[in-house]
Design a protein around this motif. Sequence first.
Motif, PDB file in Angstrom:
ATOM      1  N   ASP A 141       0.738  -0.892  -0.064  1.00  0.00           N
ATOM      2  CA  ASP A 141      -0.245  -0.082   0.081  1.00  0.00           C
ATOM      3  C   ASP A 141       0.765   1.189  -0.040  1.00  0.00           C
ATOM      4  OD1 ASP A 141      -3.382   1.040   1.313  1.00  0.00           O
ATOM      5  OD2 ASP A 141      -1.051   2.349   1.788  1.00  0.00           O
ATOM      6  N   THR A 142       1.029   2.043  -1.406  1.00  0.00           N
ATOM      7  CA  THR A 142       1.668   3.338  -1.452  1.00  0.00           C
ATOM      8  C   THR A 142       1.170   4.380  -0.799  1.00  0.00           C
ATOM      9  OG1 THR A 142       1.393   2.881  -3.589  1.00  0.00           O
ATOM     10  CG2 THR A 142       3.227   1.963  -3.064  1.00  0.00           C
ATOM     11  N   SER A 143      -0.266   4.310  -0.326  1.00  0.00           N
ATOM     12  CA  SER A 143      -1.236   5.579  -0.152  1.00  0.00           C
ATOM     13  C   SER A 143      -0.288   6.729   0.352  1.00  0.00           C
ATOM     14  CB  SER A 143      -2.239   5.025   0.072  1.00  0.00           C
ATOM     15  OG  SER A 143      -2.387   4.438   1.721  1.00  0.00           O
ATOM     16  N   GLY A 144       0.464   6.498   1.899  1.00  0.00           N
ATOM     17  CA  GLY A 144       0.217   6.720   2.664  1.00  0.00           C
ATOM     18  C   GLY A 144      -0.056   7.612   3.651  1.00  0.00           C
ATOM     19  N   GLU A 145      -1.917   6.482   3.973  1.00  0.00           N
ATOM     20  CA  GLU A 145      -2.354   7.323   4.169  1.00  0.00           C
ATOM     21  C   GLU A 145      -2.572   6.154   5.796  1.00  0.00           C
ATOM     22  OE1 GLU A 145      -6.545   6.144   3.018  1.00  0.00           O
ATOM     23  OE2 GLU A 145      -5.370   7.284   0.884  1.00  0.00           O
ATOM     24  N   ALA A 146      -2.735   6.944   6.305  1.00  0.00           N
ATOM     25  CA  ALA A 146      -2.490   6.417   8.347  1.00  0.00           C
ATOM     26  C   ALA A 146      -3.534   5.180   8.831  1.00  0.00           C
ATOM     27  CB  ALA A 146      -2.905   7.640   9.003  1.00  0.00           C
ATOM     28  N   LEU A 147      -3.769   4.230   9.485  1.00  0.00           N
ATOM     29  CA  LEU A 147      -4.693   2.676   9.105  1.00  0.00           C
ATOM     30  C   LEU A 147      -5.379   3.329  10.113  1.00  0.00           C
ATOM     31  CD1 LEU A 147      -2.569   0.254   8.485  1.00  0.00           C
ATOM     32  CD2 LEU A 147      -4.034   0.491   7.358  1.00  0.00           C
ATOM     33  N   ARG A 148      -6.584   2.851  10.702  1.00  0.00           N
ATOM     34  CA  ARG A 148      -7.397   3.578  11.707  1.00  0.00           C
ATOM     35  C   ARG A 148      -7.653   2.406  12.705  1.00  0.00           C
ATOM     36  NH1 ARG A 148     -11.066   2.666   7.531  1.00  0.00           N
ATOM     37  NH2 ARG A 148     -12.645   1.028   8.490  1.00  0.00           N
ATOM     38  N   HIS A 149      -7.351   0.997  12.466  1.00  0.00           N
ATOM     39  CA  HIS A 149      -7.450  -0.284  12.642  1.00  0.00           C
ATOM     40  C   HIS A 149      -7.052   0.477  14.494  1.00  0.00           C
ATOM     41  CE1 HIS A 149      -7.496  -4.137  14.507  1.00  0.00           C
ATOM     42  NE2 HIS A 149      -7.698  -4.678  13.683  1.00  0.00           N
ATOM     43  N   ALA A 150      -7.686   0.131  15.638  1.00  0.00           N
ATOM     44  CA  ALA A 150      -7.785   0.374  17.473  1.00  0.00           C
ATOM     45  C   ALA A 150      -6.421  -0.534  17.642  1.00  0.00           C
ATOM     46  CB  ALA A 150      -9.098   0.330  18.071  1.00  0.00           C
ATOM     47  N   GLY A 151      -5.770  -1.526  16.968  1.00  0.00           N
ATOM     48  CA  GLY A 151      -5.638  -2.807  17.392  1.00  0.00           C
ATOM     49  C   GLY A 151      -4.058  -2.311  17.114  1.00  0.00           C
ATOM     50  N   ILE A 152      -3.831  -1.145  16.602  1.00  0.00           N
ATOM     51  CA  ILE A 152      -2.315  -0.736  15.592  1.00  0.00           C
ATOM     52  C   ILE A 152      -1.493   0.028  17.162  1.00  0.00           C
ATOM     53  CG2 ILE A 152      -0.846   1.121  13.998  1.00  0.00           C
ATOM     54  CD1 ILE A 152      -3.544   0.282  11.981  1.00  0.00           C
TER      55      ILE A 152
END
Length: 112
Positions: free
Chosen positions: A81-92
């Motif tokens: 994934d090269t979007s650079g967008e942050a992930l929102r998953h609560a477990g991260i």
Amino acid sequence: MTDPTMRTAKFGLGAVVRHRIYPFRGIVFDVDPIFDNTEEWWLAIPEEVRPRKDQPFYHLLAENAESEYVAYVSEQNLVPDTSGEALRHAGIAEVFERDAAGTYRIRDRHPN
């Protein structure tokens, strides 16, 4: 001696990936060198898209537009994934920290 059938995993811990077919992405938090799930799980995948077992499989903290979940995905079905967008998953946040460059790194686990 190493097993010649074992391949080096293409994605490491903290890699952000997208599924090649389905609209979800996630972050790698564990890697199995070959398939290590139940036969029932594997047989539930439609035969025409069922992955080979002799490749790395990745445990992902995954998300799509509607939800967050844990996914188990074969290497052949993942792309970076090269979007650079942050992930929102609560477990991260429990497992990773994100540096100024946007790279996810495993959190230091110090005993109390």
